[in-house]
Motif scaffolding. Structure first.
Motif, PDB file in Angstrom:
ATOM      1  N   TYR A  92       0.822  -1.203   0.000  1.00  0.00           N
ATOM      2  CA  TYR A  92       0.000   0.000   0.000  1.00  0.00           C
ATOM      3  C   TYR A  92       0.858   1.256   0.000  1.00  0.00           C
ATOM      4  O   TYR A  92       0.549   2.245  -0.666  1.00  0.00           O
ATOM      5  CB  TYR A  92      -0.928   0.003   1.217  1.00  0.00           C
ATOM      6  CG  TYR A  92      -2.249  -0.691   0.963  1.00  0.00           C
ATOM      7  CD1 TYR A  92      -3.311  -0.010   0.359  1.00  0.00           C
ATOM      8  CD2 TYR A  92      -2.438  -2.021   1.310  1.00  0.00           C
ATOM      9  CE1 TYR A  92      -4.515  -0.639   0.116  1.00  0.00           C
ATOM     10  CE2 TYR A  92      -3.641  -2.667   1.066  1.00  0.00           C
ATOM     11  CZ  TYR A  92      -4.678  -1.972   0.473  1.00  0.00           C
ATOM     12  OH  TYR A  92      -5.867  -2.597   0.222  1.00  0.00           O
ATOM     13  N   LYS A 131      -4.854   5.702   5.087  1.00  0.00           N
ATOM     14  CA  LYS A 131      -4.996   4.334   4.589  1.00  0.00           C
ATOM     15  C   LYS A 131      -4.081   3.380   5.353  1.00  0.00           C
ATOM     16  O   LYS A 131      -4.490   2.276   5.738  1.00  0.00           O
ATOM     17  CB  LYS A 131      -4.630   4.310   3.098  1.00  0.00           C
ATOM     18  CG  LYS A 131      -4.979   3.025   2.390  1.00  0.00           C
ATOM     19  CD  LYS A 131      -6.448   2.987   2.021  1.00  0.00           C
ATOM     20  CE  LYS A 131      -6.755   1.805   1.140  1.00  0.00           C
ATOM     21  NZ  LYS A 131      -8.173   1.698   0.822  1.00  0.00           N
ATOM     22  N   GLU A 132      -2.845   3.807   5.570  1.00  0.00           N
ATOM     23  CA  GLU A 132      -1.890   2.960   6.282  1.00  0.00           C
ATOM     24  C   GLU A 132      -2.357   2.695   7.710  1.00  0.00           C
ATOM     25  O   GLU A 132      -2.291   1.568   8.196  1.00  0.00           O
ATOM     26  CB  GLU A 132      -0.520   3.636   6.298  1.00  0.00           C
ATOM     27  CG  GLU A 132       0.564   2.777   6.926  1.00  0.00           C
ATOM     28  CD  GLU A 132       1.916   3.472   6.923  1.00  0.00           C
ATOM     29  OE1 GLU A 132       2.765   3.090   7.755  1.00  0.00           O
ATOM     30  OE2 GLU A 132       2.109   4.399   6.110  1.00  0.00           O
TER      31      GLU A 132
END
Length: 284
Positions: free
Chosen positions: A118, A186-187
């Protein structure tokens, strides 16, 4: 019904070739079929109730028989047998610990790979936008350095060009901030998802629900069956909407390894011998 000897029990349950331990496990498995928990906590009829208590009586007799059998042995034989049992338990616990450590290490490695993937997706956009922003910031902060350049000298004399560069700088700044924020969010969400999957309570809950389904149809199952069930179950939870659970297949498989190892150790499930490369299990 009153049993008076082991032979009578073997004949009644038709387990003629089983040793004392195998006989006990077979009857326990049969007793579980009639357990009231499978019918909402109550027996459906007297027949079910009678069969359950007959099985329980047979189990009690076998266990008492084992104790009497041990008592009849010499002290030396008892010590040898107890030592063997202790060694077996220690070896079993050691193997269990090694397996769990292996699964946990593999799971951690899989988690790190997913998060790294990601990060990589956002690296190029983040670096590009940051680079462009840096160049434009330099142009706006040190215009004289650019004006002295023969290629940009005439271009920067135009007032509209400077205004356009300023607008582009603001636009790139907003894009860069958004990219960094989205990547960070997101992480963190992925890390939260991984931490959630790593919780023992969550794993046990998934396995309990999975086993309930398997108890109803009494079918064989594999680790892959549990993985598919767990991924579908997690994907329906609002908390993790938008996360593609398929990308976490390796993590779910490691979770299956951890849970199945614990369940086998506690005699909840049993691996069966099949002519297949895929391990199959049944509920005891």
């Amino acid at each position: 019904m009153k049993f008076t000897n082991i032979k009578e029990i073997k004949k009644y349950f038709n387990y003629l070739d089983e040793d004392i331990n195998g006989l006990r496990l077979k009857i326990i498995k049969e007793r579980n079929l009639y357990h009231p928990d499978k019918t909402g906590g109550d027996f459906l009829d007297e027949n079910q109730k009678e069969k359950y208590f007959i099985c329980q009586e047979a189990i009690d007799f076998v266990e008492n028989y084992k104790l009497e059998y041990i008592d009849q042995k010499s002290d030396i034989e008892k010590i040898i047998e107890q030592n063997q049992i202790l060694i077996e338990k220690q070896n079993k616990a050691k193997i269990m610990e090694q397996n769990l450590r292996s699964y946990n290490n593999s799971m951690k490695s899989s988690c790190d790979k997913v998060i790294a993937r990601y990060k990589l997706r956002y690296n190029i956009p983040k670096i590009t936008s940051s680079g462009v922003l840096g160049i434009l910031t330099f142009v706006l902060a040190f215009p004289k350095s650019i004006e002295n350049n023969i290629f940009f000298k005439d271009l920067l004399l135009e007032p509209n060009v400077k205004f356009s560069i300023a607008l582009i700088w603001v636009y790139i700044l907003v894009i860069t901030v958004l990219l960094w924020y989205i990547a960070w969010r997101k992480e963190n969400r992925l890390k939260e998802f991984v931490d959630y999957l790593s919780m023992e309570g969550v794993q046990n809950n998934l396995f309990s629900n999975f086993i309930k389904d398997k108890l109803q149809d009494k079918s064989r199952f594999t680790k892959e069956d549990f993985v598919v069930y767990a991924m579908n179950e997690i994907s329906y939870r609002k908390r993790f909407k938008g996360i593609n659970s398929m990308e976490f297949h390796d993590i779910f498989y490691n979770i299956a390894g951890i849970i199945f190892a614990k369940a086998e150790d506690k005699e909840i499930i049993e691996q069966i011998n099949t002519k297949s490369l895929i391990d199959e299990y049944v509920v005891l």
